[in-house]
Design an enzyme around this catalytic site. Sequence first.
Site, mmCIF file in Angstrom:
data_model
loop_
_atom_site.group_PDB
_atom_site.id
_atom_site.type_symbol
_atom_site.label_atom_id
_atom_site.label_comp_id
_atom_site.label_asym_id
_atom_site.label_seq_id
_atom_site.Cartn_x
_atom_site.Cartn_y
_atom_site.Cartn_z
ATOM 1 N N ASP A 13 0.807 -1.226 0.000
ATOM 2 C CA ASP A 13 0.000 0.000 0.000
ATOM 3 C C ASP A 13 0.836 1.271 0.000
ATOM 4 O O ASP A 13 0.431 2.305 0.534
ATOM 5 C CB ASP A 13 -0.968 0.019 1.215
ATOM 6 C CG ASP A 13 -1.890 -1.180 1.214
ATOM 7 O OD1 ASP A 13 -2.212 -1.685 0.123
ATOM 8 O OD2 ASP A 13 -2.276 -1.629 2.317
ATOM 9 N N LYS A 16 1.957 2.045 -5.058
ATOM 10 C CA LYS A 16 2.550 1.465 -6.285
ATOM 11 C C LYS A 16 1.632 1.691 -7.484
ATOM 12 O O LYS A 16 2.094 2.010 -8.575
ATOM 13 C CB LYS A 16 2.778 -0.054 -6.101
ATOM 14 C CG LYS A 16 3.732 -0.398 -4.977
ATOM 15 C CD LYS A 16 3.825 -1.898 -4.771
ATOM 16 C CE LYS A 16 2.534 -2.526 -4.288
ATOM 17 N NZ LYS A 16 2.107 -2.137 -2.944
ATOM 18 N N GLY A 40 -4.481 -4.437 -3.688
ATOM 19 C CA GLY A 40 -5.488 -3.419 -3.990
ATOM 20 C C GLY A 40 -4.731 -2.157 -4.347
ATOM 21 O O GLY A 40 -4.071 -1.568 -3.500
ATOM 22 N N HIS A 41 -4.752 -1.805 -5.621
ATOM 23 C CA HIS A 41 -3.984 -0.659 -6.106
ATOM 24 C C HIS A 41 -4.944 0.448 -6.520
ATOM 25 O O HIS A 41 -5.798 0.231 -7.371
ATOM 26 C CB HIS A 41 -3.096 -1.073 -7.285
ATOM 27 C CG HIS A 41 -2.081 -2.122 -6.918
ATOM 28 N ND1 HIS A 41 -1.318 -2.791 -7.837
ATOM 29 C CD2 HIS A 41 -1.701 -2.612 -5.713
ATOM 30 C CE1 HIS A 41 -0.521 -3.649 -7.218
ATOM 31 N NE2 HIS A 41 -0.746 -3.566 -5.929
ATOM 32 N N THR A 130 -5.801 -11.443 3.800
ATOM 33 C CA THR A 130 -6.911 -10.772 3.116
ATOM 34 C C THR A 130 -8.067 -11.745 2.875
ATOM 35 O O THR A 130 -9.107 -11.344 2.352
ATOM 36 C CB THR A 130 -6.445 -10.212 1.755
ATOM 37 O OG1 THR A 130 -5.947 -11.314 0.977
ATOM 38 C CG2 THR A 130 -5.341 -9.185 1.915
ATOM 39 N N GLN A 224 2.055 -6.063 -3.118
ATOM 40 C CA GLN A 224 2.511 -6.160 -1.728
ATOM 41 C C GLN A 224 3.803 -5.337 -1.544
ATOM 42 O O GLN A 224 4.015 -4.404 -2.286
ATOM 43 C CB GLN A 224 2.712 -7.627 -1.298
ATOM 44 C CG GLN A 224 1.398 -8.418 -1.161
ATOM 45 C CD GLN A 224 0.809 -8.872 -2.472
ATOM 46 O OE1 GLN A 224 1.478 -9.477 -3.292
ATOM 47 N NE2 GLN A 224 -0.462 -8.604 -2.684
ATOM 48 N N ARG A 302 -9.961 -2.542 5.868
ATOM 49 C CA ARG A 302 -9.469 -2.478 7.251
ATOM 50 C C ARG A 302 -8.665 -1.192 7.467
ATOM 51 O O ARG A 302 -7.968 -0.734 6.554
ATOM 52 C CB ARG A 302 -8.541 -3.678 7.539
ATOM 53 C CG ARG A 302 -9.265 -5.010 7.594
ATOM 54 C CD ARG A 302 -8.293 -6.149 7.860
ATOM 55 N NE ARG A 302 -7.442 -6.434 6.703
ATOM 56 C CZ ARG A 302 -6.517 -7.382 6.681
ATOM 57 N NH1 ARG A 302 -6.291 -8.120 7.753
ATOM 58 N NH2 ARG A 302 -5.796 -7.596 5.595
ATOM 59 N N GLY A 414 -0.417 13.980 -3.368
ATOM 60 C CA GLY A 414 -1.870 13.821 -3.412
ATOM 61 C C GLY A 414 -2.172 12.561 -4.198
ATOM 62 O O GLY A 414 -1.291 12.019 -4.863
HETATM 63 P P1 GDP Z 1 -0.686 0.249 -3.532
HETATM 64 O O1 GDP Z 1 -1.297 -1.023 -3.055
HETATM 65 O O2 GDP Z 1 0.782 0.309 -3.278
HETATM 66 O O3 GDP Z 1 -1.017 0.568 -4.970
HETATM 67 O O4 GDP Z 1 -1.329 1.414 -2.639
HETATM 68 P P2 GDP Z 1 -2.877 1.574 -2.244
HETATM 69 O O5 GDP Z 1 -3.624 2.090 -3.406
HETATM 70 O O6 GDP Z 1 -3.388 0.353 -1.577
HETATM 71 O O7 GDP Z 1 -2.759 2.650 -1.087
HETATM 72 C C1 GDP Z 1 -2.187 3.884 -1.314
HETATM 73 C C2 GDP Z 1 -3.200 4.965 -0.918
HETATM 74 O O8 GDP Z 1 -2.572 6.215 -0.931
HETATM 75 C C3 GDP Z 1 -4.361 5.068 -1.901
HETATM 76 O O9 GDP Z 1 -5.493 5.489 -1.213
HETATM 77 C C4 GDP Z 1 -3.877 6.134 -2.871
HETATM 78 O O10 GDP Z 1 -4.946 6.821 -3.522
HETATM 79 C C5 GDP Z 1 -3.168 7.048 -1.934
HETATM 80 N N1 GDP Z 1 -2.036 7.807 -2.475
HETATM 81 C C6 GDP Z 1 -1.020 7.389 -3.268
HETATM 82 N N2 GDP Z 1 -0.098 8.358 -3.393
HETATM 83 C C7 GDP Z 1 -0.555 9.410 -2.665
HETATM 84 C C8 GDP Z 1 -0.032 10.693 -2.354
HETATM 85 O O11 GDP Z 1 1.055 11.079 -2.757
HETATM 86 N N3 GDP Z 1 -0.803 11.483 -1.538
HETATM 87 C C9 GDP Z 1 -2.013 11.090 -1.063
HETATM 88 N N4 GDP Z 1 -2.704 11.934 -0.302
HETATM 89 N N5 GDP Z 1 -2.515 9.888 -1.324
HETATM 90 C C10 GDP Z 1 -1.790 9.059 -2.100
HETATM 91 P P1 IMO Z 2 -0.844 -4.244 -2.191
HETATM 92 O O1 IMO Z 2 -0.403 -4.800 -3.527
HETATM 93 C C1 IMO Z 2 -0.958 -4.546 2.129
HETATM 94 C C2 IMO Z 2 -0.998 -8.556 3.834
HETATM 95 C C3 IMO Z 2 -2.240 -8.991 4.574
HETATM 96 C C4 IMO Z 2 -1.626 -9.903 5.606
HETATM 97 C C5 IMO Z 2 -0.505 -10.598 4.827
HETATM 98 C C6 IMO Z 2 -0.894 -11.958 4.266
HETATM 99 O O2 IMO Z 2 -2.134 -3.524 -2.240
HETATM 100 O O3 IMO Z 2 0.265 -3.460 -1.575
HETATM 101 P P2 IMO Z 2 -2.424 -12.719 2.238
HETATM 102 O O4 IMO Z 2 -3.875 -12.468 1.965
HETATM 103 O O5 IMO Z 2 -1.512 -12.225 1.174
HETATM 104 O O6 IMO Z 2 -2.141 -14.139 2.603
HETATM 105 O O7 IMO Z 2 -2.127 -11.866 3.586
HETATM 106 O O8 IMO Z 2 -0.189 -9.721 3.765
HETATM 107 N N1 IMO Z 2 -1.207 -8.096 2.439
HETATM 108 C C7 IMO Z 2 -1.156 -6.811 2.069
HETATM 109 N N2 IMO Z 2 -0.995 -5.705 2.818
HETATM 110 N N3 IMO Z 2 -1.044 -4.465 0.778
HETATM 111 C C8 IMO Z 2 -1.178 -5.570 0.031
HETATM 112 O O9 IMO Z 2 -1.133 -5.541 -1.311
HETATM 113 C C9 IMO Z 2 -1.278 -6.824 0.677
HETATM 114 N N4 IMO Z 2 -1.437 -8.090 0.248
HETATM 115 C C10 IMO Z 2 -1.370 -8.858 1.340
HETATM 116 O O10 IMO Z 2 -2.899 -7.891 5.150
HETATM 117 O O11 IMO Z 2 -1.017 -9.147 6.621
HETATM 118 MG MG MG Z 3 -2.814 -1.680 -1.775
#
Ligand code: GDP
Ligand code: IMO
Ligand code: MG
Length: 423
Positions: A13, A16, A40-41, A130, A224, A302, A414
């Site tokens: 998270d 990426k 979840g991206h 997850t 991840q 979560r 942002g």
């Molecule tokens: P990923 O799994 O690495 O693709 O990241 P996620 O999408 O799960 O979580 C990143 C969160 O941060 C999301 O809600 C994005 O919209 C948000 N986000 C990413 N870059 C920025 C940033 O520079 N500023 C802010 N405010 N939000 C960001």
């Molecule tokens: P992205 O690509 C954050 C975490 C779960 C748990 C552990 C194992 O969005 O960054 P799993 O379901 O893979 O067996 O869970 O890994 N986890 C993540 N945490 N971002 C993710 O993906 C994750 N994918 C798995 O919360 O702790």
């Molecule tokens: Mg994510």
Amino acid sequence: MSNTIVVGAQWGDEGKGKIVDYLTENTDVVVRAAGGNNAGHTVINGGQKYILHLIPSGILWEGKTCVIGNGVVMDPLGLLEEMAKLRAQGVKITSENLLISETCHLVMPYHKGLDKAREAKRGAKKIGTTGRGIGPAYADKVERGGLRAVLLTQPEILESELRERIIMHNETLRAAGVDEVPLEETVVEILAAAAVLAPHITNTAVYCHEAIKAGKSLLFEGAQGTYLDIDHGTYPFVTSSNTTSGGACTGSGVPPRMIDKVVAVGKAYTTRVGSGPFVTENEDIGDMLHNMGREYGATTGRARRCGWLDAVLVRYAVMINGADELAITNLDGLDGLDTVQICTAYKLRGKIIHYPPSTVADLEACEPIYETHQGWKMDLSQIKNFADLPDLAKAYLKRVEELTGARISLLGIGPSREQTLVA
Ligand code: GDP
Ligand code: IMO
Ligand code: MG
């Protein structure tokens, strides 16, 4: 032509999806090589919010090809749901722009049941997965009992293999007191999904190599993060795949010598979802970010655990991934603070250490050593050029570069595409 791997430097998270979306403009092919729909991206663009789980975020750009590589575990029902949601948002998905490796393994409904059963059995030691069946699907792959995507193009074999697996895994589910998978209904459902997905299935390793030969650029979208890597992460509180840069090669069939650059993405602070050690965890930072409506999981909803930036983790992630560059996201999350802390080292039983120890017990015994920086106390979200950042924010970023040994090339201020600054 240049091939780039994007990985997460923390516990997932990191942003990426947003960084890959930004870099996709100058690439031709976007490849997912590990993980499944546990990812979840989030990408925000043109006022629309897209959440991608299995499909590379390159799908949001016209004219790009997206690949689900052999290292991914693919849930056909989850994928169809994701395709339907994206199509409802106007995204074009065809068998031309979404290719699925014939050797990626399938996540089946019984894997989700097994995931649930194993978590329940772990009790207080649960990983906090997850619930997407990821661990059991990879376990089947490694144990050599998995089903691969090529079977989606061979319905008769798929049906008999699937029946065998459902009967076998139902025994385990029954014994664990978890709902069994309905045999006939599941077979019908999976065969229907197979018919829809079959045109997407191909040898994606060959596709990637031909694309490279034709002078195209590939971008590997990490899922991840480094500390969820099955080998390098905070085992056992990890996922079941190699989320670090090496996984992009084994998970796609593109060899290391064809990779030109690795970009590690990290937040300006640290978050983690699920259980496990977290040295810089800080409830006040968590409350602040949650009150801003931030840091809720894109897959499970979560609330993420939050803390200060841990430069010990990012430094080690830079090393393990061979990262040339860092993309720092969410700097704007720290905008309101009087002071900002960075953890520069750990103290473990009286000794100062600069890399994370390998066991959970040692990590839990580590105390963070912080360095305090003055906050910039200013809304960064509308800044258009890196040069226009306040000096205090620049100083913070410079210090991150010094502590981690990588150059910051991109900065997020942002969530939307245009809130990305080139450093
Ligand atoms: P990923 O799994 O690495 O693709 O990241 P996620 O999408 O799960 O979580 C990143 C969160 O941060 C999301 O809600 C994005 O919209 C948000 N986000 C990413 N870059 C920025 C940033 O520079 N500023 C802010 N405010 N939000 C960001
Ligand atoms: P992205 O690509 C954050 C975490 C779960 C748990 C552990 C194992 O969005 O960054 P799993 O379901 O893979 O067996 O869970 O890994 N986890 C993540 N945490 N971002 C993710 O993906 C994750 N994918 C798995 O919360 O702790
Ligand atoms: Mg994510």
